[in-house]
Design a protein around this motif. Structure first.
Motif, PDB file in Angstrom:
ATOM      1  N   LEU A   1       0.032  -4.367  -1.965  1.00 19.51           N
ATOM      2  CA  LEU A   1       0.852  -3.342  -2.612  1.00 19.51           C
ATOM      3  C   LEU A   1       0.702  -2.071  -1.791  1.00 19.51           C
ATOM      4  O   LEU A   1      -0.403  -1.551  -1.643  1.00 19.51           O
ATOM      5  CB  LEU A   1       0.382  -3.127  -4.053  1.00 19.51           C
ATOM      6  CG  LEU A   1       1.113  -2.072  -4.878  1.00 19.51           C
ATOM      7  CD1 LEU A   1       2.583  -2.427  -5.039  1.00 19.51           C
ATOM      8  CD2 LEU A   1       0.444  -1.933  -6.235  1.00 19.51           C
ATOM      9  N   SER A   2       1.796  -1.591  -1.244  1.00 18.92           N
ATOM     10  CA  SER A   2       1.761  -0.398  -0.400  1.00 18.92           C
ATOM     11  C   SER A   2       1.317   0.821  -1.186  1.00 18.92           C
ATOM     12  O   SER A   2       1.422   0.862  -2.414  1.00 18.92           O
ATOM     13  CB  SER A   2       3.147  -0.124   0.188  1.00 18.92           C
ATOM     14  OG  SER A   2       3.552  -1.204   0.989  1.00 18.92           O
TER      15      SER A   2
ATOM     16  N   ILE B   1      -3.243  -1.673  -1.456  1.00 20.94           N
ATOM     17  CA  ILE B   1      -4.077  -2.393  -2.416  1.00 20.94           C
ATOM     18  C   ILE B   1      -3.818  -3.886  -2.212  1.00 20.94           C
ATOM     19  O   ILE B   1      -2.667  -4.331  -2.234  1.00 20.94           O
ATOM     20  CB  ILE B   1      -3.727  -2.020  -3.879  1.00 20.94           C
ATOM     21  CG1 ILE B   1      -3.827  -0.518  -4.113  1.00 20.94           C
ATOM     22  CG2 ILE B   1      -4.573  -2.833  -4.855  1.00 20.94           C
ATOM     23  CD1 ILE B   1      -5.216   0.043  -4.112  1.00 20.94           C
ATOM     24  N   VAL B   2      -4.881  -4.640  -2.004  1.00 24.31           N
ATOM     25  CA  VAL B   2      -4.784  -6.089  -1.896  1.00 24.31           C
ATOM     26  C   VAL B   2      -5.066  -6.644  -3.293  1.00 24.31           C
ATOM     27  O   VAL B   2      -6.041  -6.249  -3.932  1.00 24.31           O
ATOM     28  CB  VAL B   2      -5.799  -6.642  -0.873  1.00 24.31           C
ATOM     29  CG1 VAL B   2      -5.722  -8.158  -0.803  1.00 24.31           C
ATOM     30  CG2 VAL B   2      -5.555  -6.026   0.502  1.00 24.31           C
ATOM     31  N   TYR B   3      -4.204  -7.552  -3.778  1.00 25.99           N
ATOM     32  CA  TYR B   3      -4.400  -8.100  -5.113  1.00 25.99           C
ATOM     33  C   TYR B   3      -4.076  -9.588  -5.125  1.00 25.99           C
ATOM     34  O   TYR B   3      -3.371 -10.097  -4.248  1.00 25.99           O
ATOM     35  CB  TYR B   3      -3.566  -7.357  -6.159  1.00 25.99           C
ATOM     36  CG  TYR B   3      -2.077  -7.551  -6.008  1.00 25.99           C
ATOM     37  CD1 TYR B   3      -1.412  -8.534  -6.744  1.00 25.99           C
ATOM     38  CD2 TYR B   3      -1.330  -6.764  -5.136  1.00 25.99           C
ATOM     39  CE1 TYR B   3      -0.041  -8.719  -6.604  1.00 25.99           C
ATOM     40  CE2 TYR B   3       0.027  -6.938  -4.998  1.00 25.99           C
ATOM     41  CZ  TYR B   3       0.674  -7.915  -5.736  1.00 25.99           C
ATOM     42  OH  TYR B   3       2.026  -8.103  -5.588  1.00 25.99           O
TER      43      TYR B   3
ATOM     44  N   TYR C   1      -8.382  -4.635  -4.646  1.00 28.19           N
ATOM     45  CA  TYR C   1      -9.248  -3.691  -3.946  1.00 28.19           C
ATOM     46  C   TYR C   1      -8.421  -2.928  -2.919  1.00 28.19           C
ATOM     47  O   TYR C   1      -7.349  -3.385  -2.505  1.00 28.19           O
ATOM     48  CB  TYR C   1     -10.429  -4.403  -3.260  1.00 28.19           C
ATOM     49  CG  TYR C   1     -10.026  -5.420  -2.218  1.00 28.19           C
ATOM     50  CD1 TYR C   1      -9.856  -5.053  -0.876  1.00 28.19           C
ATOM     51  CD2 TYR C   1      -9.814  -6.748  -2.561  1.00 28.19           C
ATOM     52  CE1 TYR C   1      -9.488  -5.981   0.081  1.00 28.19           C
ATOM     53  CE2 TYR C   1      -9.454  -7.683  -1.605  1.00 28.19           C
ATOM     54  CZ  TYR C   1      -9.288  -7.297  -0.286  1.00 28.19           C
ATOM     55  OH  TYR C   1      -8.909  -8.225   0.655  1.00 28.19           O
ATOM     56  N   ARG C   2      -8.942  -1.756  -2.549  1.00 27.61           N
ATOM     57  CA  ARG C   2      -8.285  -0.979  -1.492  1.00 27.61           C
ATOM     58  C   ARG C   2      -8.576  -1.637  -0.156  1.00 27.61           C
ATOM     59  O   ARG C   2      -9.708  -2.005   0.135  1.00 27.61           O
ATOM     60  CB  ARG C   2      -8.806   0.457  -1.483  1.00 27.61           C
ATOM     61  CG  ARG C   2      -8.203   1.297  -2.583  1.00 27.61           C
ATOM     62  CD  ARG C   2      -8.738   2.690  -2.647  1.00 27.61           C
ATOM     63  NE  ARG C   2      -8.777   3.384  -1.370  1.00 27.61           N
ATOM     64  CZ  ARG C   2      -9.209   4.626  -1.224  1.00 27.61           C
ATOM     65  NH1 ARG C   2      -9.634   5.316  -2.267  1.00 27.61           N
ATOM     66  NH2 ARG C   2      -9.232   5.185  -0.038  1.00 27.61           N
ATOM     67  N   ARG C   3      -7.552  -1.795   0.641  1.00 28.75           N
ATOM     68  CA  ARG C   3      -7.724  -2.436   1.948  1.00 28.75           C
ATOM     69  C   ARG C   3      -8.689  -1.643   2.823  1.00 28.75           C
ATOM     70  O   ARG C   3      -9.438  -2.215   3.610  1.00 28.75           O
ATOM     71  CB  ARG C   3      -6.380  -2.583   2.648  1.00 28.75           C
ATOM     72  CG  ARG C   3      -6.510  -3.300   4.002  1.00 28.75           C
ATOM     73  CD  ARG C   3      -5.203  -3.727   4.554  1.00 28.75           C
ATOM     74  NE  ARG C   3      -5.036  -5.131   4.220  1.00 28.75           N
ATOM     75  CZ  ARG C   3      -3.952  -5.818   4.460  1.00 28.75           C
ATOM     76  NH1 ARG C   3      -2.906  -5.234   4.990  1.00 28.75           N
ATOM     77  NH2 ARG C   3      -3.872  -7.090   4.160  1.00 28.75           N
TER      78      ARG C   3
END
Length: 127
Positions: free
Chosen positions: A58-59, A45-47, A78-80
């Motif tokens: 975030l892994s 997750i990119v935040y 968002y989800r990478r």
């Protein structure tokens, strides 16, 4: 011949019943709040806390707590892999100035959420 100037458009704000209700209300502590991201997906997750942090990752199957964020707070995520996210918010009774967001996978575009806003009065909105 007199010239007719077009009048400025009238903008009416939406009625309160047409506005999005808050998903939760926090109790800011000295004007600050916390956000806990719990990633239940296998994807990264990119935040980013807009205006506060750079893009972070975030892994999958991990969590992080962002503390002492000054309100108002705008958080994007968002989800990478660009998959959709189902966000389940919860305010722990032991920490009323923190919101926990559990992020799980979904295939439903209509439930995909990618932004969180926390107003100075503690109202929380999810978009």
């Amino acid at each position: 011949m007199a010239q007719v100037r077009p009048s400025a458009p009238v903008v009416n704000p939406p009625l309160p019943s047409e506005q999005q209700p808050p998903i939760a209300t926090l109790t800011p502590n000295n004007g600050t709040v916390g956000v806990k991201l719990i990633n239940k997906t296998g994807a990264q997750i990119v935040y980013q806390v807009i205006g506060d942090t750079r893009l972070r990752v975030l892994s999958g199957r991990s969590e992080i707590t962002l503390q002492s964020l000054p309100t108002p707070v705008n958080l994007s995520f968002y989800r990478r892999d660009r998959g959709f996210l189902l966000v389940s918010p919860q305010v722990p009774t032991a920490a009323t100035n923190t919101i926990e967001l559990t992020l799980t996978e979904t295939t439903d575009f209509a439930t995909d959420k990618t932004a969180l806003t926390i107003e100075p009065d503690g109202e929380v909105y999810l978009n």
